[in-house]
Scaffold this motif. Structure first.
Motif, short mmCIF file in Angstrom:
data_model
loop_
_atom_site.label_atom_id
_atom_site.label_comp_id
_atom_site.label_asym_id
_atom_site.label_seq_id
_atom_site.Cartn_x
_atom_site.Cartn_y
_atom_site.Cartn_z
N LYS A 147 -5.09 0.62 8.71
CA LYS A 147 -6.55 0.62 8.85
C LYS A 147 -7.04 1.90 9.51
O LYS A 147 -8.11 2.42 9.16
CB LYS A 147 -6.99 -0.60 9.66
CG LYS A 147 -6.90 -1.91 8.90
CD LYS A 147 -7.15 -3.10 9.79
CE LYS A 147 -8.52 -3.06 10.42
NZ LYS A 147 -8.77 -4.25 11.26
N SER A 150 -13.12 4.39 -5.27
CA SER A 150 -12.28 3.82 -4.21
C SER A 150 -12.90 2.53 -3.71
O SER A 150 -14.09 2.24 -3.94
CB SER A 150 -12.12 4.82 -3.06
OG SER A 150 -11.31 4.28 -2.04
N VAL A 181 -8.11 7.11 -3.15
CA VAL A 181 -7.60 7.23 -1.78
C VAL A 181 -6.27 6.50 -1.64
O VAL A 181 -5.26 7.10 -1.27
CB VAL A 181 -8.64 6.69 -0.77
CG1 VAL A 181 -8.06 6.72 0.65
CG2 VAL A 181 -9.92 7.49 -0.83
N THR A 182 -6.26 5.20 -1.91
CA THR A 182 -5.05 4.39 -1.68
C THR A 182 -4.08 4.44 -2.84
O THR A 182 -2.96 3.95 -2.72
CB THR A 182 -5.45 2.94 -1.42
OG1 THR A 182 -6.08 2.39 -2.60
CG2 THR A 182 -6.41 2.84 -0.25
N GLN A 233 0.83 -1.20 0.00
CA GLN A 233 0.00 0.00 0.00
C GLN A 233 0.87 1.26 0.00
O GLN A 233 0.57 2.24 -0.70
CB GLN A 233 -0.93 0.01 1.21
CG GLN A 233 -2.11 -0.93 1.11
CD GLN A 233 -1.71 -2.39 1.23
OE1 GLN A 233 -0.70 -2.72 1.86
NE2 GLN A 233 -2.49 -3.26 0.64
N VAL A 278 -12.00 1.61 -0.26
CA VAL A 278 -11.51 1.70 1.11
C VAL A 278 -12.39 0.87 2.02
O VAL A 278 -13.58 0.65 1.75
CB VAL A 278 -11.48 3.17 1.59
CG1 VAL A 278 -10.45 3.96 0.83
CG2 VAL A 278 -12.85 3.80 1.44
N ASP A 318 -7.42 3.81 -7.47
CA ASP A 318 -8.15 4.17 -6.26
C ASP A 318 -7.77 5.60 -5.87
O ASP A 318 -6.59 5.91 -5.70
CB ASP A 318 -7.81 3.20 -5.13
CG ASP A 318 -8.75 3.32 -3.95
OD1 ASP A 318 -8.95 4.45 -3.46
OD2 ASP A 318 -9.30 2.29 -3.52
N TRP A 375 -11.23 7.80 5.75
CA TRP A 375 -11.91 8.11 4.50
C TRP A 375 -13.07 7.16 4.25
O TRP A 375 -13.54 7.06 3.12
CB TRP A 375 -10.91 8.03 3.34
CG TRP A 375 -9.59 8.63 3.67
CD1 TRP A 375 -8.40 7.99 3.81
CD2 TRP A 375 -9.33 10.01 3.92
NE1 TRP A 375 -7.41 8.86 4.12
CE2 TRP A 375 -7.95 10.12 4.21
CE3 TRP A 375 -10.12 11.16 3.94
CZ2 TRP A 375 -7.36 11.35 4.51
CZ3 TRP A 375 -9.51 12.37 4.25
CH2 TRP A 375 -8.15 12.45 4.52
N GLU A 382 -6.99 4.43 6.78
CA GLU A 382 -7.99 4.14 5.76
C GLU A 382 -9.40 4.44 6.25
O GLU A 382 -10.26 4.88 5.50
CB GLU A 382 -7.87 2.67 5.34
CG GLU A 382 -8.48 2.36 4.00
CD GLU A 382 -8.25 0.94 3.56
OE1 GLU A 382 -8.83 0.03 4.18
OE2 GLU A 382 -7.47 0.72 2.62
#
Length: 937
Positions: free
Chosen positions: A916, A899, A878-879, A659, A901, A876, A922, A919
């Motif tokens: 986590k 995303s 976010v990630t 990640q 998430v 994604d 969001w 994550e």
């Protein structure tokens, strides 16, 4: 002889006049008198809830997108939908976590249902539902909230108003309902209990009810011939008086209608067949004959004071009926409460007084909270002409000195006739706390009008206007405009609004009629942009500031800023005014519940919405570029927070190593784009300043090919200097360059470069013990080595540029933020930073511009599109990892990113708690601050 019809002038002129005009009739407005219910609710996440036209369902639509969804009804309704009507009551909590609706039954008991929202705004799960007996159906409902409303002050600072309504600290949610039986029901869910509890108390007689008392069923009051049923109700939450902080009082207003009892109906039916041969004394035992007045509406508004208290163990209710309000108008169409908060004590006026005196000011020094009851009426008279419209306002004030029998008094403070126009619906308007000025918004329909003639006929024409009326005298607000109400040409007078609800920031209104749902702009003050010192007083800037402080959706603000009638300069002024309020709060020590990155997240929505509605392709590309860069600002901040969360004392948590590599890949790609822009500018830039050119242009260097006289004459021609279309003129106003001169964005960029560099060094120094670790180490090494960037040198240059960027005047820094790109005052600093980057070892130009995939052996991987960073639909948001097609995903309504998430991060059977935690930040909102909806990948 009869006259020739062909030569009759009156008949032809009448037909021609009817074809050119439209007219309203009294029956067009009779649904308002029949109290037909078409409720609407607009949540703080900008979701509009409306009833299905014919089925017992609730429709949800996210404004201003095209996302629509259905709210699942209880099984009891789904198993027999024909037995229930569409909901007549819909209400949503202020935090948008709870939704309630009541479905009346057709010859059966009604059903009230409570939903709880999931992480996405289109996911609603049934929490509980219950039956409501006939004659005790719910006519109105509201959630009690402990949240205090944010407002802006004239100096730009923000503050919270006093508590409005009762406090229920250990129950979430707390729902208040008024039934047809004139009863108040309180439904609440304890945080430590699983089931919904309820309390019931009558509103037409004094009563006390508590949790520890046995509930007693109170029969609805009945007269000798009729049964009184409550047909409409309104809740009046009063701002807490600073001299009575312990009281949690609100007022309930009710309107009743009389209906005949069942035995009265039977008596009327029996008497219709009576031959007059009854026995002695039998007539006295029969119920009295039916009177047509049994169906009429009572010409009064009943009031009841309610105290909802919590003593630490249980909740209790006190009800005390007040003197009713009598009025001559026969038909009440709408009524509501409007509360105005009291003024705060000004301790600066008594600097020599003791602190205790300042904390307990005298009653005469304060302006107490005010509450108004506004009611609208229609008088149909003999049903021969259009109804006459009237609106009144009452002030609900405490009786001084206090009287135990009559604690409140209603005084008429405003009365206005609106004829010949017809008032249809009423909604609360804007509230100016500084001026203690409250307004209401009314929708008024014209009695008739002209139809547009011509070859191109519009689909809709104006049939009325929205007006802002000032309280308490109900006069027109002279500072506001009057937006038009539109209706289809074929239904100009037959589809009047039945209900109205304002948007979260009170800039738009949603109206629901029998046939359609419409959204209108509310009346706005006619204020133009002024100096930079007063931009924070603009209505849109104040609305954006309060929306960010309250964590509300900004979709209605973006909608207004995207309209063609809104000048482009208003975008800059709105963002600049919001930043001014942010700086004022920081200077005064007031806690901001939002950051400057949150403001940039709101800018993402503003730019994308503006690009969606603009007609010019150049303008559209410009706003899309600003939107992408604003999202990159949010991404840089989120990536930096992720690395900071996974950082350990000696390195980084390697459980989410893949990640972190995904984040590093995005950061390196973004740095490559930024450095390419710098190299391009440096290759064309003349290091010596040239005052003859515009400050946002760069003078091209002299190249050998420029010795051609033809090229020299073309480059120096007046037409090229005037139009600024030289192919070698490069603007320093590219949005991505803002990361190098804005102090906050530059600090975040340096931080994320430091983390990626440290993470790279940490992986390099480790010995790979397993195959997975070896792959991760090699991937990170290849990523950095092929980028053509020396992250350590790059970090040092960015660190040295931060003090110089911070030395630029704050006003110019705020202007660059509002513009979305560097401003002329930052150009010299930008040139200096670009020169430092391009003349150092931070950039390896061959590796930066030539990738292995661009060579002959990688020809199959070439792409004809030049997609900017962050526009990859398979990434994604976010990630920054790849989206999995077999896994459900989320769609952001603000930036359009997708995303996944919320999934488990498993490495060798162990989850990563650090990742986590980041994550889950969001899970409810995107990195840009937008709301999630379910979206297929």
């Amino acid at each position: 002889m009869y006259p020739d019809a062909r030569n009759s002038p009156s008949k032809g002129k009448a037909k021609q006049a009817d074809a050119q005009n439209w007219h309203s009739h009294w029956w067009d407005f009779h649904p308002l008198a029949d109290n037909l219910q078409r409720p609407v609710a607009w949540s703080n996440t900008s979701t509009i809830f409306t009833p299905h036209p014919s089925q017992p369902l609730i429709l949800g639509r996210s404004f201003s997108s095209s996302k629509q969804f259905l709210i699942v009804s209880p099984d009891q309704i789904l198993n027999n939908p024909a037995a229930y009507e569409p909901p007549n009551v819909i209400t949503v909590s202020s935090n948008d976590h709870w939704l309630f609706a009541y479905f009346p039954g057709r010859d059966c008991d009604g059903v009230g249902c409570l939903w709880q929202r999931g992480y996405t705004i289109d996911k609603w799960n049934i929490r509980d539902y219950w039956a409501c007996e006939r004659g005790a159906g719910i006519v109105n409902a509201v959630f009690v909230s402990a949240e205090r409303e944010w407002v802006t002050c004239p100096d730009g600072s923000t503050t919270r108003l006093a508590q409005c309504g009762p406090l229920t600290p250990v129950s979430n949610p707390t729902l208040l309902t008024v039934t047809q039986a004139h009863q108040l029901n309180v439904y609440f869910l304890r945080t430590y209990a699983s089931g919904v509890k309820s309390l019931t108390c009558p509103l037409v007689q004094a009563c006390y009810t508590a949790e520890n008392m046995s509930q007693v069923a109170h029969d609805p009051p009945r007269g000798p011939k009729t049964s009184r049923l409550c047909s409409a109700a309104s809740f009046g939450f009063i701002f807490h008086d600073r001299t009575r902080l312990a009281e949690s009082v609100f007022v309930v207003a009710m309107r009743s209608r009389r209906y005949p009892l069942s035995d009265t109906l039977r008596a009327a039916s029996d008497n219709s067949h009576d031959l007059g041969l009854s026995l002695d004394n039998q007539l006295d035992e029969r119920p009295p004959l039916l009177d047509w007045n049994s169906y009429q509406e009572e010409q009064m508004i009943e009031l009841c004071e309610v105290k909802l208290r919590f003593d630490g163990l249980c909740m209790s209710i006190f009800t005390a009926p007040l003197s009713p309000i009598y009025h001559p108008a026969p038909c009440l169409t709408d009524f509501m409460f409007v509360s105005v908060p009291g003024s705060k004590p000004d301790t600066s006026t008594s600097p020599k007084a003791s602190p205790m005196k300042d904390k307990q000011p005298q009653r005469g020094q304060l302006e107490l909270p005010m509450t108004y009851l506004v009611a609208s009426f229609l008088d149909f008279e003999e049903y021969a002409s259009l109804p006459k419209s009237r609106i009144v306002a009452y002030s609900i004030v405490r009786v001084v000195p206090p009287n135990s029998k009559i604690p409140w008094a209603a005084r008429l403070v405003g009365d206005r006739s609106l004829s010949p126009r017809i008032l249809t619906v009423v909604a609360p308007g804007s509230l100016s706390v500084a001026m203690r000025k409250a307004t209401i918004v009314v929708a008024m329909t014209n009695p008739g009008g002209a139809l547009v003639r011509g070859a191109t006929k519009p689909k809709e024409i104006p049939v009325g206007n929205l007006f802002a009326l000032q309280l308490p005298d109900l006069s027109d607000d002279p500072d506001c405009d009057h937006p038009s109400i539109l209706a289809p040409v074929n239904r100009t007078s037959s589809d009047c609004p039945l209900s109205i609800f304002t948007s979260p920031n009170r800039l738009l209104a949603c109206t629901v009629s029998m046939l359609q749902t419409s959204v209108y702009i509310l009346p706005r003050a006619r204020i133009t942009s002024g100096s930079k010192d007063t931009l924070h007083q603009l209505p849109l800037a104040q609305a954006l500031t309060v929306a960010l402080q309250s964590r509300r959706s900004t979709a209605d603000i973006s909608h207004i800023l995207s309209l063609p009638s809104t000048p482009a300069t208003m975008l800059h002024d709105t963002l600049f005014g919001t930043l001014t309020s942010y700086e004022v709060n920081a200077r005064l020590g007031t806690a901001n519940s939002f950051s400057m990155v949150d403001v940039m997240g709101a800018a993402v929505e503003i730019y994308r919405t503006r690009a969606r509605w603009t007609q010019s392709e150049d303008e559209k590309e410009r706003y899309l570029m600003l939107s992408r860069n604003a999202l990159n600002v949010c991404s840089v901040s989120a990536c930096s927070a992720a690395f900071e969360n996974c950082k350990e004392s000696e390195g980084y948590d390697l459980e989410p190593v893949w990640q972190l590599i995904s984040l590093s890949t995005w950061v390196v790609a973004f740095l490559e784009d930024l450095m390419k822009e710098c190299v391009f500018l440096a290759d064309l830039a003349d290091p010596t300043p040239n005052t003859s050119l515009n400050s946002n242009e760069v003078m091209p260097k002299q190249e050998p090919m420029d010795d051609n006289p033809f090229l020299q004459n073309w480059l120096t021609s007046p037409s090229q200097q005037v139009t600024n279309q030289s192919p070698h003129s490069v603007s320093l106003d590219t949005p991505i360059l803002l990361h190098l001169v804005h102090p906050l964005f530059l600090t975040n960029l340096r931080a994320v470069v430091f983390h990626v560099s440290s993470f790279h060094q940490y992986l390099t120094s480790m010995t790979a013990k397993r195959e997975n670790s070896q792959f991760a180490r090699d991937t990170m090494l290849d990523l950095v080595n092929s980028s053509g960037l020396d992250l350590k040198v790059l970090e040092d240059i960015l660190s040295s540029a931060i003090p110089e960027a911070s030395a630029i005047p704050v006003e110019e820094v705020m202007a660059s933020f509002a513009e979305g790109h560097p401003v002329p005052a930052q150009h010299e600093q930008l040139k200096k930073t670009i020169r430092s980057l391009t003349t150092s070892s931070a950039i390896d130009r061959p590796r930066l511009f030539i990738k292995s995939s661009d060579l002959v052996d990688g020809f199959a991987n070439l792409s004809v599109s030049d997609r900017p960073v962050g526009d990859d639909p398979g990434m994604d948001v976010v990630t920054k990892g790849r989206l999995l097609t077999q896994k459900p995903g989320l769609l952001c309504l603000r930036c359009g990113g997708r995303s996944q998430v919320g999934g488990e991060v498993m490495v060798a059977g162990h989850s990563s708690p650090r990742w986590k935690i980041w994550e889950r930040m969001w899970a409810a909102r995107c990195i840009c601050g937008g709301s999630w909806v379910n979206g297929n990948i």
